[in-house]
Scaffold this motif. Sequence first.
Motif, PDB file in Angstrom:
ATOM      1  N   PRO A  81       3.223   2.832  -7.588  1.00 30.30           N
ATOM      2  CA  PRO A  81       3.636   2.505  -6.307  1.00 30.30           C
ATOM      3  C   PRO A  81       5.258   3.043  -6.194  1.00 30.30           C
ATOM      4  CG  PRO A  81       3.741   0.489  -7.419  1.00 30.30           C
ATOM      5  CD  PRO A  81       3.117   1.561  -8.336  1.00 30.30           C
ATOM      6  N   ASN A  82       5.754   3.553  -4.975  1.00 23.78           N
ATOM      7  CA  ASN A  82       7.115   4.053  -5.082  1.00 23.78           C
ATOM      8  C   ASN A  82       7.989   3.102  -4.441  1.00 23.78           C
ATOM      9  OD1 ASN A  82       6.494   3.923  -2.175  1.00 23.78           O
ATOM     10  ND2 ASN A  82       5.803   6.350  -2.057  1.00 23.78           N
ATOM     11  N   ASP A  83       7.421   1.909  -3.973  1.00 22.02           N
ATOM     12  CA  ASP A  83       8.295   0.641  -3.894  1.00 22.02           C
ATOM     13  C   ASP A  83       7.604  -0.498  -4.234  1.00 22.02           C
ATOM     14  OD1 ASP A  83       9.852  -1.200  -1.793  1.00 22.02           O
ATOM     15  OD2 ASP A  83      10.927   0.771  -1.664  1.00 22.02           O
ATOM     16  N   THR A  84       8.103  -1.740  -3.797  1.00 22.32           N
ATOM     17  CA  THR A  84       7.367  -3.077  -4.366  1.00 22.32           C
ATOM     18  C   THR A  84       6.323  -3.221  -3.378  1.00 22.32           C
ATOM     19  OG1 THR A  84       9.655  -3.799  -4.915  1.00 22.32           O
ATOM     20  CG2 THR A  84       7.749  -5.326  -4.215  1.00 22.32           C
ATOM     21  N   VAL A  85       5.134  -3.576  -3.903  1.00 22.87           N
ATOM     22  CA  VAL A  85       3.917  -3.744  -2.998  1.00 22.87           C
ATOM     23  C   VAL A  85       3.060  -4.909  -3.788  1.00 22.87           C
ATOM     24  CG1 VAL A  85       3.652  -1.209  -2.479  1.00 22.87           C
ATOM     25  CG2 VAL A  85       2.731  -1.839  -4.400  1.00 22.87           C
TER      26      VAL A  85
END
Length: 286
Positions: A81-85
């Motif tokens: 992921p490229n961000d918090t998910v």
Amino acid sequence: MKTNLCAALSATVMTVSLVVATRSLASTPAPQTIPSIPVAVLSTFPTVAQTGTRPTLTWSILYPSKVSDLVAVVPPGTLIPNDTVYATVQIVGSGVSTSSSGQESTPITTDARVSLNGGAYQQLFYGTQADVHPAASLYIKKIIANETLDFGGRFATDGVWSPFYTTQSTNFQIVALVNGATPPTRFSLYQASSMASYLKPYLDASGNVSIGPMSVLILMELNQTQHSSPQFDYQDQVLLVTFSTKHPNDGHGNNLDGVDSSNPGQGIGGPNGMVDPSGGIDDEIK
């Protein structure tokens, strides 16, 4: 010199709009037009407000619309992921073939596992197709940007484990596919008579993967290593991974990781007692 209040407001709005827009562009890798996380954009019209006029302010929020906005799929199947998910994992099906016709002669136990950020593989599922509950969440986990998510699988016959393959295996025994992708078999899987019934709903009339835009389908070939073989069909074990920016259970039901390790049940274990048949079941599901 006195500054007109409306003109000052207009200048301020323009500055905020430019800052927000700049941050939006900086957070969005080209050539994508949808940002990886929700981004707010503030604009004003007209850009220069005259004395006595009221500018119109427009506020909009752009949300991720496809899994590639949130997660990169590194072949054969590592998810980053490229961000918090939040990642939710479900079991679609289990069915290792044991005959040349591609049909099971007897149910064979398969084992699905997950590894977060290079850590040890923990069990998600252990059982046969009779133990599969597609609607149940085996794993729900909050994942930080740039952490890795990998999956692995194997099966057991006569008390002996098969080789353990993962989404990092260089022979592509396990692959991760997004909506619209085609399973990388050497034949038309969706037209094969041996195609498992549990996989059919996840392929369209052209044989391409048909899942939600925020999901990834994990296909495992555990019993065959020759890609040219008709038995190399990527349906020995199938998982569905769905990503979201909010907790999918809204704080109810599952533990955060979706697996109730504090009360795993009283299963007799798999080969050599290494696994617990109910280890992939969250006993707190309501």
